[in-house]
Design a protein around this motif. Structure first.
Motif, mmCIF file in Angstrom:
data_model
loop_
_atom_site.group_PDB
_atom_site.id
_atom_site.type_symbol
_atom_site.label_atom_id
_atom_site.label_comp_id
_atom_site.label_asym_id
_atom_site.label_seq_id
_atom_site.Cartn_x
_atom_site.Cartn_y
_atom_site.Cartn_z
ATOM 1 N N GLN A 43 0.831 -1.218 0.000
ATOM 2 C CA GLN A 43 0.000 0.000 0.000
ATOM 3 C C GLN A 43 0.863 1.265 0.000
ATOM 4 O O GLN A 43 0.720 2.153 0.844
ATOM 5 C CB GLN A 43 -0.969 -0.014 1.187
ATOM 6 C CG GLN A 43 -1.874 -1.214 1.156
ATOM 7 C CD GLN A 43 -2.738 -1.347 2.393
ATOM 8 O OE1 GLN A 43 -2.591 -0.598 3.358
ATOM 9 N NE2 GLN A 43 -3.652 -2.303 2.363
ATOM 10 N N ILE A 44 1.724 1.341 -0.992
ATOM 11 C CA ILE A 44 2.665 2.451 -1.103
ATOM 12 C C ILE A 44 1.932 3.732 -1.507
ATOM 13 O O ILE A 44 1.096 3.729 -2.405
ATOM 14 C CB ILE A 44 3.782 2.120 -2.120
ATOM 15 C CG1 ILE A 44 4.505 0.814 -1.736
ATOM 16 C CG2 ILE A 44 4.761 3.294 -2.247
ATOM 17 C CD1 ILE A 44 5.122 0.784 -0.348
ATOM 18 N N ASP A 45 2.273 4.821 -0.824
ATOM 19 C CA ASP A 45 1.669 6.132 -1.091
ATOM 20 C C ASP A 45 2.536 7.020 -1.966
ATOM 21 O O ASP A 45 2.033 7.905 -2.658
ATOM 22 C CB ASP A 45 1.407 6.865 0.232
ATOM 23 C CG ASP A 45 0.414 6.118 1.109
ATOM 24 O OD1 ASP A 45 -0.742 5.957 0.682
ATOM 25 O OD2 ASP A 45 0.810 5.685 2.216
ATOM 26 N N VAL A 46 3.858 6.818 -1.920
ATOM 27 C CA VAL A 46 4.761 7.701 -2.663
ATOM 28 C C VAL A 46 6.076 6.970 -2.948
ATOM 29 O O VAL A 46 6.528 6.147 -2.141
ATOM 30 C CB VAL A 46 5.006 9.027 -1.888
ATOM 31 C CG1 VAL A 46 5.721 8.791 -0.581
ATOM 32 C CG2 VAL A 46 5.737 10.042 -2.733
ATOM 33 N N PHE A 47 6.643 7.271 -4.106
ATOM 34 C CA PHE A 47 7.940 6.738 -4.515
ATOM 35 C C PHE A 47 8.908 7.908 -4.679
ATOM 36 O O PHE A 47 8.607 8.883 -5.376
ATOM 37 C CB PHE A 47 7.840 5.995 -5.852
ATOM 38 C CG PHE A 47 7.157 4.662 -5.766
ATOM 39 C CD1 PHE A 47 7.890 3.488 -5.678
ATOM 40 C CD2 PHE A 47 5.767 4.575 -5.774
ATOM 41 C CE1 PHE A 47 7.257 2.258 -5.599
ATOM 42 C CE2 PHE A 47 5.125 3.347 -5.696
ATOM 43 C CZ PHE A 47 5.870 2.182 -5.610
ATOM 44 N N MET A 68 2.161 5.266 -10.340
ATOM 45 C CA MET A 68 2.709 6.467 -9.719
ATOM 46 C C MET A 68 3.999 6.909 -10.389
ATOM 47 O O MET A 68 4.750 6.097 -10.922
ATOM 48 C CB MET A 68 2.993 6.216 -8.239
ATOM 49 C CG MET A 68 1.770 5.976 -7.404
ATOM 50 S SD MET A 68 2.246 5.761 -5.665
ATOM 51 C CE MET A 68 0.658 5.419 -4.945
ATOM 52 N N GLU A 69 4.245 8.217 -10.305
ATOM 53 C CA GLU A 69 5.508 8.794 -10.746
ATOM 54 C C GLU A 69 6.517 8.658 -9.604
ATOM 55 O O GLU A 69 6.143 8.537 -8.437
ATOM 56 C CB GLU A 69 5.320 10.276 -11.083
ATOM 57 C CG GLU A 69 4.379 10.535 -12.245
ATOM 58 C CD GLU A 69 4.922 10.032 -13.566
ATOM 59 O OE1 GLU A 69 6.135 10.195 -13.820
ATOM 60 O OE2 GLU A 69 4.128 9.447 -14.335
ATOM 61 N N ILE A 70 7.790 8.734 -9.956
ATOM 62 C CA ILE A 70 8.865 8.709 -8.966
ATOM 63 C C ILE A 70 9.428 10.116 -8.830
ATOM 64 O O ILE A 70 9.864 10.716 -9.808
ATOM 65 C CB ILE A 70 10.000 7.745 -9.380
ATOM 66 C CG1 ILE A 70 9.472 6.325 -9.564
ATOM 67 C CG2 ILE A 70 11.132 7.785 -8.350
ATOM 68 C CD1 ILE A 70 10.487 5.367 -10.188
ATOM 69 N N GLN A 71 9.393 10.643 -7.609
ATOM 70 C CA GLN A 71 10.052 11.917 -7.325
ATOM 71 C C GLN A 71 11.547 11.635 -7.147
ATOM 72 O O GLN A 71 11.916 10.550 -6.703
ATOM 73 C CB GLN A 71 9.528 12.517 -6.029
ATOM 74 C CG GLN A 71 8.042 12.760 -5.983
ATOM 75 C CD GLN A 71 7.610 13.175 -4.584
ATOM 76 O OE1 GLN A 71 8.337 13.853 -3.869
ATOM 77 N NE2 GLN A 71 6.411 12.756 -4.203
ATOM 78 N N THR A 72 12.388 12.603 -7.486
ATOM 79 C CA THR A 72 13.819 12.435 -7.214
ATOM 80 C C THR A 72 14.290 13.548 -6.284
ATOM 81 O O THR A 72 13.722 14.629 -6.254
ATOM 82 C CB THR A 72 14.669 12.452 -8.510
ATOM 83 O OG1 THR A 72 14.486 13.684 -9.174
ATOM 84 C CG2 THR A 72 14.310 11.285 -9.424
ATOM 85 N N ASP A 73 15.319 13.219 -5.516
ATOM 86 C CA ASP A 73 15.924 14.189 -4.603
ATOM 87 C C ASP A 73 17.439 14.026 -4.707
ATOM 88 O O ASP A 73 17.975 12.949 -4.420
ATOM 89 C CB ASP A 73 15.451 13.924 -3.170
ATOM 90 C CG ASP A 73 15.877 15.024 -2.194
ATOM 91 O OD1 ASP A 73 17.020 15.517 -2.294
ATOM 92 O OD2 ASP A 73 15.061 15.379 -1.327
ATOM 93 N N GLU A 74 18.094 15.075 -5.141
ATOM 94 C CA GLU A 74 19.541 15.050 -5.356
ATOM 95 C C GLU A 74 20.303 14.671 -4.085
ATOM 96 O O GLU A 74 21.365 14.046 -4.144
ATOM 97 C CB GLU A 74 20.008 16.422 -5.863
ATOM 98 C CG GLU A 74 21.449 16.486 -6.286
ATOM 99 C CD GLU A 74 21.766 15.641 -7.517
ATOM 100 O OE1 GLU A 74 22.915 15.139 -7.581
ATOM 101 O OE2 GLU A 74 20.909 15.472 -8.400
ATOM 102 N N ARG A 75 19.763 15.005 -2.924
ATOM 103 C CA ARG A 75 20.451 14.694 -1.664
ATOM 104 C C ARG A 75 20.525 13.194 -1.401
ATOM 105 O O ARG A 75 21.346 12.746 -0.589
ATOM 106 C CB ARG A 75 19.761 15.396 -0.497
ATOM 107 C CG ARG A 75 19.843 16.920 -0.586
ATOM 108 C CD ARG A 75 18.953 17.573 0.422
ATOM 109 N NE ARG A 75 17.555 17.246 0.166
ATOM 110 C CZ ARG A 75 16.526 17.669 0.882
ATOM 111 N NH1 ARG A 75 16.743 18.447 1.939
ATOM 112 N NH2 ARG A 75 15.296 17.328 0.584
ATOM 113 N N LEU A 76 19.704 12.409 -2.068
ATOM 114 C CA LEU A 76 19.690 10.958 -1.859
ATOM 115 C C LEU A 76 20.692 10.226 -2.753
ATOM 116 O O LEU A 76 20.750 8.995 -2.729
ATOM 117 C CB LEU A 76 18.275 10.407 -2.100
ATOM 118 C CG LEU A 76 17.198 10.936 -1.149
ATOM 119 C CD1 LEU A 76 15.824 10.457 -1.597
ATOM 120 C CD2 LEU A 76 17.481 10.523 0.291
#
Length: 191
Positions: A43-47, A68-76
């Motif tokens: 039951q994933i809400d966000v990727f 769902m779309e995948i958000q990216t974060d440069e800090r990761l």
């Protein structure tokens, strides 16, 4: 309670030297299907992912299965590796001294700081949600160490061959509660 499923990437193609754009091997792509299978009933809400191709692609099939779309974060992103720095001797040096970085490299302490900053924002924004984060071995290890100091260089050497590795961590707000190894496939790490 917030549940985060950290997914250390599947097996990358080590022949490709461009760290940011290094793809998964065929075997890694097949293993990403297994990642999707493991996550299908969570039951994933966000990727969210590191922007590096191997991490993003390791969770893409799972995100697609949820629509769902995948958000990216440069800090990761993964640790900025200096020249000839991915070998067992250098791993031990960095884990013995979190401030140590080879020339043109990044220390584990710096990796930990930016990953925890990103994680704290994620925990605030998605409190009470089930989250998948596509990540890397050193990045994930630095996060584990932040909450559990018994996770050290020896622990890192035990998980270095886990590709992929799904680790669930639970939080109450920003308070770490527990962690659980959900799934891993052991692959040989190549220096």
């Amino acid at each position: 309670m917030t549940r985060i499923y950290f997914v250390r990437h599947c097996k990358p193609d080590g022949k490709i030297k461009d760290d940011r754009n290094r793809p998964l091997t065929e075997e890694g792509l097949e293993d990403s299907i297994k990642v999707a299978e493991i996550l299908k009933d969570k039951q994933i809400d966000v990727f969210i992912s590191s922007p590096y191709k191997r991490s993003y692609d390791s969770i893409k099939k799972a995100a697609d299965s949820y629509g769902m779309e995948i958000q990216t974060d440069e800090r990761l992103r993964e640790r900025n590796a200096g020249k000839d720095s991915n070998n067992h001797e250098m791993f031990k040096k960095r884990w013995a001294d979190f401030a140590y970085a080879e020339k043109d490299g990044e220390s584990i302490g710096a990796v930990q700081e930016r990953n925890i900053e990103a994680l704290n924002e994620i925990l605030e924004k998605y409190d009470g949600k089930n989250i998948v984060i596509g990540t890397h071995g050193t990045a994930l290890s630095s996060i584990i160490n932040y909450y559990d100091k018994s996770f050290n260089g020896e622990s890192f050497m035990k998980i270095i061959d886990f590709m992929p590795w799904i680790l669930k961590m639970e939080f109450d707000g920003k308070k770490f509660l527990c962690k659980e190894d959900i799934f891993h496939i052991q692959k040989e790490y190549k220096e």
